[in-house]
Design a protein around this motif. Structure first.
Motif, PDB file in Angstrom:
ATOM      1  N   LEU A 343       0.841  -1.207   0.000  1.00  0.00           N
ATOM      2  CA  LEU A 343       0.000   0.000   0.000  1.00  0.00           C
ATOM      3  C   LEU A 343       0.875   1.257   0.000  1.00  0.00           C
ATOM      4  CD1 LEU A 343      -2.758  -1.184   2.507  1.00  0.00           C
ATOM      5  CD2 LEU A 343      -3.074  -0.735   0.058  1.00  0.00           C
ATOM      6  N   ARG A 344       1.931   1.209   0.789  1.00  0.00           N
ATOM      7  CA  ARG A 344       2.840   2.357   0.826  1.00  0.00           C
ATOM      8  C   ARG A 344       3.522   2.584  -0.537  1.00  0.00           C
ATOM      9  NH1 ARG A 344       8.907   2.544   3.306  1.00  0.00           N
ATOM     10  NH2 ARG A 344       9.372   4.683   2.702  1.00  0.00           N
ATOM     11  N   LEU A 345       3.967   1.505  -1.167  1.00  0.00           N
ATOM     12  CA  LEU A 345       4.642   1.650  -2.457  1.00  0.00           C
ATOM     13  C   LEU A 345       3.714   2.288  -3.489  1.00  0.00           C
ATOM     14  CD1 LEU A 345       6.558  -1.759  -2.565  1.00  0.00           C
ATOM     15  CD2 LEU A 345       7.585   0.517  -2.326  1.00  0.00           C
ATOM     16  N   GLU A 346       2.484   1.795  -3.522  1.00  0.00           N
ATOM     17  CA  GLU A 346       1.526   2.342  -4.500  1.00  0.00           C
ATOM     18  C   GLU A 346       1.249   3.821  -4.224  1.00  0.00           C
ATOM     19  OE1 GLU A 346      -0.128   0.305  -7.239  1.00  0.00           O
ATOM     20  OE2 GLU A 346       0.084   2.409  -7.708  1.00  0.00           O
ATOM     21  N   GLU A 348       3.285   6.025  -2.430  1.00  0.00           N
ATOM     22  CA  GLU A 348       4.443   6.927  -2.484  1.00  0.00           C
ATOM     23  C   GLU A 348       5.256   6.827  -3.767  1.00  0.00           C
ATOM     24  OE1 GLU A 348       6.812   6.691   1.087  1.00  0.00           O
ATOM     25  OE2 GLU A 348       5.061   6.902   2.382  1.00  0.00           O
ATOM     26  N   TYR A 349       5.147   5.707  -4.464  1.00  0.00           N
ATOM     27  CA  TYR A 349       5.953   5.515  -5.681  1.00  0.00           C
ATOM     28  C   TYR A 349       5.083   4.965  -6.811  1.00  0.00           C
ATOM     29  CZ  TYR A 349       9.818   5.785  -2.291  1.00  0.00           C
ATOM     30  OH  TYR A 349      10.689   6.169  -1.297  1.00  0.00           O
ATOM     31  N   PRO A 350       3.959   5.587  -7.115  1.00  0.00           N
ATOM     32  CA  PRO A 350       3.063   4.981  -8.105  1.00  0.00           C
ATOM     33  C   PRO A 350       3.719   4.933  -9.481  1.00  0.00           C
ATOM     34  CG  PRO A 350       2.405   7.245  -7.644  1.00  0.00           C
ATOM     35  CD  PRO A 350       3.496   6.913  -6.665  1.00  0.00           C
ATOM     36  N   GLY A 351       3.275   3.988 -10.296  1.00  0.00           N
ATOM     37  CA  GLY A 351       3.764   3.936 -11.671  1.00  0.00           C
ATOM     38  C   GLY A 351       4.088   2.540 -12.153  1.00  0.00           C
ATOM     39  N   PRO A 352       5.047   1.870 -11.513  1.00  0.00           N
ATOM     40  CA  PRO A 352       5.438   0.564 -12.063  1.00  0.00           C
ATOM     41  C   PRO A 352       4.382  -0.517 -11.840  1.00  0.00           C
ATOM     42  CG  PRO A 352       6.775   1.100 -10.119  1.00  0.00           C
ATOM     43  CD  PRO A 352       5.898   2.280 -10.379  1.00  0.00           C
ATOM     44  N   ASP A 353       4.488  -1.571 -12.617  1.00  0.00           N
ATOM     45  CA  ASP A 353       3.800  -2.812 -12.266  1.00  0.00           C
ATOM     46  C   ASP A 353       4.606  -3.432 -11.132  1.00  0.00           C
ATOM     47  OD1 ASP A 353       2.059  -2.446 -14.345  1.00  0.00           O
ATOM     48  OD2 ASP A 353       2.905  -4.024 -15.630  1.00  0.00           O
ATOM     49  N   TRP A 354       3.951  -3.804 -10.069  1.00  0.00           N
ATOM     50  CA  TRP A 354       4.629  -4.452  -8.943  1.00  0.00           C
ATOM     51  C   TRP A 354       4.467  -5.950  -9.063  1.00  0.00           C
ATOM     52  CZ3 TRP A 354       6.972  -0.530  -6.514  1.00  0.00           C
ATOM     53  CH2 TRP A 354       6.346   0.722  -6.475  1.00  0.00           C
ATOM     54  N   TYR A 355       5.529  -6.647  -8.789  1.00  0.00           N
ATOM     55  CA  TYR A 355       5.473  -8.108  -8.685  1.00  0.00           C
ATOM     56  C   TYR A 355       6.181  -8.489  -7.393  1.00  0.00           C
ATOM     57  CZ  TYR A 355       4.222  -8.846 -13.646  1.00  0.00           C
ATOM     58  OH  TYR A 355       3.594  -8.865 -14.857  1.00  0.00           O
ATOM     59  N   ILE A 356       5.653  -9.472  -6.695  1.00  0.00           N
ATOM     60  CA  ILE A 356       6.438 -10.104  -5.637  1.00  0.00           C
ATOM     61  C   ILE A 356       7.342 -11.082  -6.374  1.00  0.00           C
ATOM     62  CG2 ILE A 356       6.420 -11.475  -3.519  1.00  0.00           C
ATOM     63  CD1 ILE A 356       4.839  -8.917  -3.148  1.00  0.00           C
ATOM     64  N   THR A 357       8.619 -10.768  -6.501  1.00  0.00           N
ATOM     65  CA  THR A 357       9.514 -11.628  -7.288  1.00  0.00           C
ATOM     66  C   THR A 357      10.175 -12.715  -6.447  1.00  0.00           C
ATOM     67  OG1 THR A 357      11.032  -9.733  -7.164  1.00  0.00           O
ATOM     68  CG2 THR A 357       9.995 -10.179  -9.286  1.00  0.00           C
ATOM     69  N   GLU A 358      10.073 -12.588  -5.111  1.00  0.00           N
ATOM     70  CA  GLU A 358      10.482 -13.672  -4.217  1.00  0.00           C
ATOM     71  C   GLU A 358       9.698 -13.562  -2.925  1.00  0.00           C
ATOM     72  OE1 GLU A 358      14.676 -13.941  -3.246  1.00  0.00           O
ATOM     73  OE2 GLU A 358      15.247 -13.683  -5.345  1.00  0.00           O
ATOM     74  N   ASN A 359       9.269 -14.709  -2.433  1.00  0.00           N
ATOM     75  CA  ASN A 359       8.688 -14.801  -1.100  1.00  0.00           C
ATOM     76  C   ASN A 359       8.703 -16.279  -0.728  1.00  0.00           C
ATOM     77  OD1 ASN A 359       5.548 -15.192   0.319  1.00  0.00           O
ATOM     78  ND2 ASN A 359       7.030 -13.830   1.259  1.00  0.00           N
ATOM     79  N   ARG A 393      -3.723  -5.978  -3.334  1.00  0.00           N
ATOM     80  CA  ARG A 393      -4.215  -5.862  -4.707  1.00  0.00           C
ATOM     81  C   ARG A 393      -5.697  -5.465  -4.707  1.00  0.00           C
ATOM     82  NH1 ARG A 393      -5.716  -9.981  -8.825  1.00  0.00           N
ATOM     83  NH2 ARG A 393      -5.170  -9.111 -10.874  1.00  0.00           N
ATOM     84  N   ALA A 394      -6.446  -6.089  -3.801  1.00  0.00           N
ATOM     85  CA  ALA A 394      -7.879  -5.774  -3.705  1.00  0.00           C
ATOM     86  C   ALA A 394      -8.097  -4.324  -3.281  1.00  0.00           C
ATOM     87  CB  ALA A 394      -8.551  -6.731  -2.714  1.00  0.00           C
ATOM     88  N   GLN A 395      -7.090  -3.743  -2.625  1.00  0.00           N
ATOM     89  CA  GLN A 395      -7.194  -2.335  -2.224  1.00  0.00           C
ATOM     90  C   GLN A 395      -6.570  -1.401  -3.261  1.00  0.00           C
ATOM     91  OE1 GLN A 395      -6.327  -1.700   2.145  1.00  0.00           O
ATOM     92  NE2 GLN A 395      -6.134  -3.929   2.075  1.00  0.00           N
ATOM     93  N   GLY A 396      -6.349  -1.886  -4.459  1.00  0.00           N
ATOM     94  CA  GLY A 396      -5.944  -1.007  -5.541  1.00  0.00           C
ATOM     95  C   GLY A 396      -4.473  -0.996  -5.895  1.00  0.00           C
ATOM     96  N   VAL A 397      -3.677  -1.816  -5.239  1.00  0.00           N
ATOM     97  CA  VAL A 397      -2.253  -1.861  -5.600  1.00  0.00           C
ATOM     98  C   VAL A 397      -2.103  -2.598  -6.934  1.00  0.00           C
ATOM     99  CG1 VAL A 397       0.021  -2.708  -4.929  1.00  0.00           C
ATOM    100  CG2 VAL A 397      -1.529  -1.783  -3.184  1.00  0.00           C
ATOM    101  N   ASN A 398      -1.279  -2.014  -7.799  1.00  0.00           N
ATOM    102  CA  ASN A 398      -1.102  -2.553  -9.146  1.00  0.00           C
ATOM    103  C   ASN A 398      -0.154  -3.760  -9.135  1.00  0.00           C
ATOM    104  OD1 ASN A 398      -1.201  -2.669 -11.982  1.00  0.00           O
ATOM    105  ND2 ASN A 398       0.558  -1.282 -12.166  1.00  0.00           N
ATOM    106  N   LEU A 399      -0.529  -4.750  -8.370  1.00  0.00           N
ATOM    107  CA  LEU A 399       0.303  -5.946  -8.216  1.00  0.00           C
ATOM    108  C   LEU A 399      -0.071  -6.943  -9.309  1.00  0.00           C
ATOM    109  CD1 LEU A 399       2.391  -7.419  -6.324  1.00  0.00           C
ATOM    110  CD2 LEU A 399       0.405  -8.498  -5.248  1.00  0.00           C
ATOM    111  N   LYS A 400       0.946  -7.387 -10.061  1.00  0.00           N
ATOM    112  CA  LYS A 400       0.673  -8.185 -11.247  1.00  0.00           C
ATOM    113  C   LYS A 400       1.065  -9.651 -11.140  1.00  0.00           C
ATOM    114  CE  LYS A 400      -1.063  -5.108 -14.120  1.00  0.00           C
ATOM    115  NZ  LYS A 400      -0.430  -4.549 -15.293  1.00  0.00           N
TER     116      LYS A 400
END
Ligand code: GBH
Length: 455
Positions: A343-346, A348-359, A393-400
């Motif tokens: 939520l913070r990333l979206e 404060e730093y909107p723009g990119p497509d976000w992916y969790i690339t490791e977890n 994501r459900a709260q609007g974060v552009n997580l892909k």
């Protein structure tokens, strides 16, 4: 409507952690070969010389992924295979492996996602100064271009760097990772040159793609390890400690990449401490290339308090234990913080497509006689973090998309083979692969999500 999935599910690995075959087909040594061969660096003297022998078992490993129903495979390319020594022409035998891998993935309907640098710097470049040396950034861009030339006709997802924080801080400041140096000044120089290398490589990839009319669908980005540092109290000192930790591990990368400037508090402080960021005119414009994809590697978050500064004057925030579960790494299990982070990333730093690339998580796996691991702990870890990611994501974060770390147990850096992050077990004596309960869970979760999206 096209039927391209709106959310991608993947698994991730990295070259040195799984490939083995370190002296084959013209590969030159990397800093991890040198480091792991140095006594006292890696638990039990382990090295990546054989690892999961993926270099020889690649088709079997791709078949495993296909079985799990994953959409996309994030792997890294070993620079010392493709361009031995870190300069000069491409090594045909080295790039051939990745050429086969990409074809095998596509034949199995799995999208290849390339990371160009997951820590295996050619040793020759370290001998010339490594990341603290500005020239390494230009060498990296050259290597990125060679690799794009070979694979760009089939690969559209390009991540330049994996976790520059780890390369700079663990490699050059703390010394827990290769090349094992302990020099804050070198570390801050490494930070800047890693980011510069990212920017230069992004430019090269985009220029080459444009020249070949392949910009459509191209996604260039970087992956950062990010977390949440929460102050342990309302005191000004603890708040400052948390802000420093956030600055040094998150903002020091996010700000130049996505805002075109270093965070002033951190840049000023490190310069005062004698470790300035070696910025030259024009560098920040190079670093702030458009980021199509910002990959987030998320494992844990910390509650921090301030402690007296160290001998060298650097702030030393300290973790305060919370009463929560820990993984075998000792890292607290903190899924809610992942939602907060996204939520913070979206915001404060909107723009990119976000992916969790490791977890993912290491646990003390206990295989049965057949090698099967009933890892309810890892399964719960994945479930709670996927839930946390989808909540954001459900709260609007552009997580892909989301990638589990890792496809299989592998060489866990300074911990060697003593820590297992795989959703597939690897028996290092027989190299047998056995999906754990978590792999079955992940496959089911992917299938359920797809069924839901389709309906
Ligand atoms: C990743 O690094 C690597 O990309 C991957 O190669 C590796 O195998 C994997 O993780 C597992 O280690 O102080 O408790 O908040 C992750 C590095 C891990 C560094 C979490 C910061 C903070 C733990 N990060 N860590 S805590």
């Amino acid at each position: 409507m096209d039927n391209k999935p709106t959310f991608l599910w993947g698994v991730a690995t990295s070259s040195y952690q799984i490939e083995g075959a370190v002296a084959e087909d013209g590969r030159s040594p990397s800093i991890w070969d040198t480091f792991s061969a140095t006594p006292g660096t890696v638990l039990r003297g382990a090295t990546g010389a054989v690892a999961c022998d993926h270099y020889h078992r690649m088709p079997e490993d791709v078949a495993l992924m296909a079985e799990l129903g994953i959409d996309v495979y994030r792997f890294s390319i070993a620079w010392p295979r493709v361009q031995p020594g870190g300069s000069g022409p491409v090594n045909p035998a080295g790039i051939a492996f990745y050429d086969r891998l990409v074809d095998e993935l596509l034949a199995n309907d799995i999208t290849p996602w390339v990371t160009l640098y997951h820590w295996d710097l050619p040793q020759e470049l370290e001998d010339a100064g490594g990341w603290p040396n500005r020239d390494t950034a230009y060498r990296f861009a050259d290597y990125a271009g060679l690799t794009y030339d070979a694979l760009g006709d089939r690969v559209q997802q390009w991540t330049t760097m994996n976790e520059p924080w780890c390369s700079a801080m663990l490699g050059y400041v703390v010394g827990a990772h290769a090349p094992g140096r302990q020099d804050a000044r070198a570390g801050m120089r490494a930070v800047h040159h890693l980011l510069l290398g990212h920017g230069l490589a992004s430019q090269v990839i985009r220029e080459k793609a444009a020249a070949q009319d392949r910009l459509d669908g191209l996604e260039v980005g970087i992956t950062l390890n990010l977390g949440v540092a929460t102050p342990a109290s309302d005191s000004a000192e603890d708040k400052a400690a948390a802000r420093w930790e956030d600055g040094l591990s998150n903002r020091l990368y996010l700000d130049p990449l996505l805002r075109g400037e270093y965070p002033a508090d951190i840049a000023t402080k490190v310069a005062e401490l004698g470790s300035p960021l070696p910025v030259q005119d024009g560098d920040l414009a190079v670093i702030a290339q458009p980021v199509d994809v910002l990959g987030i590697n998320y494992y844990s978050s910390r509650l921090v308090r301030s402690t007296p500064v160290g001998d060298n004057g650097w702030p030393t925030p300290e973790a305060v234990d919370r009463d929560v579960e820990r993984t075998a790494m000792g890292w607290e299990v903190t899924p809610e913080a992942l939602t907060d982070l996204l939520l913070r990333l979206e915001r404060e730093y909107p723009g990119p497509d976000w992916y969790i690339t490791e977890n993912g998580a290491a646990y003390d796996d206990q295989p049965d006689a057949n090698g099967y691991v009933d890892d309810t702990d890892r399964t719960n870890y994945l479930r709670s973090h996927i839930d946390a990611a989808l909540a954001a994501r459900a709260q609007g974060v552009n997580l892909k998309g989301y990638f589990a770390w890792s496809l299989m147990d592998n060489f866990e850096w300074a911990f060697g083979y003593d820590r297992r992050f795989g959703i597939v077990r690897v028996d290092y004596e027989t190299q047998q692969r056995t999906p754990k309960r978590s792999a079955r869970y992940y496959a089911d979760r992917i299938a359920a999500h797809k069924a839901n999206e389709a309906g």
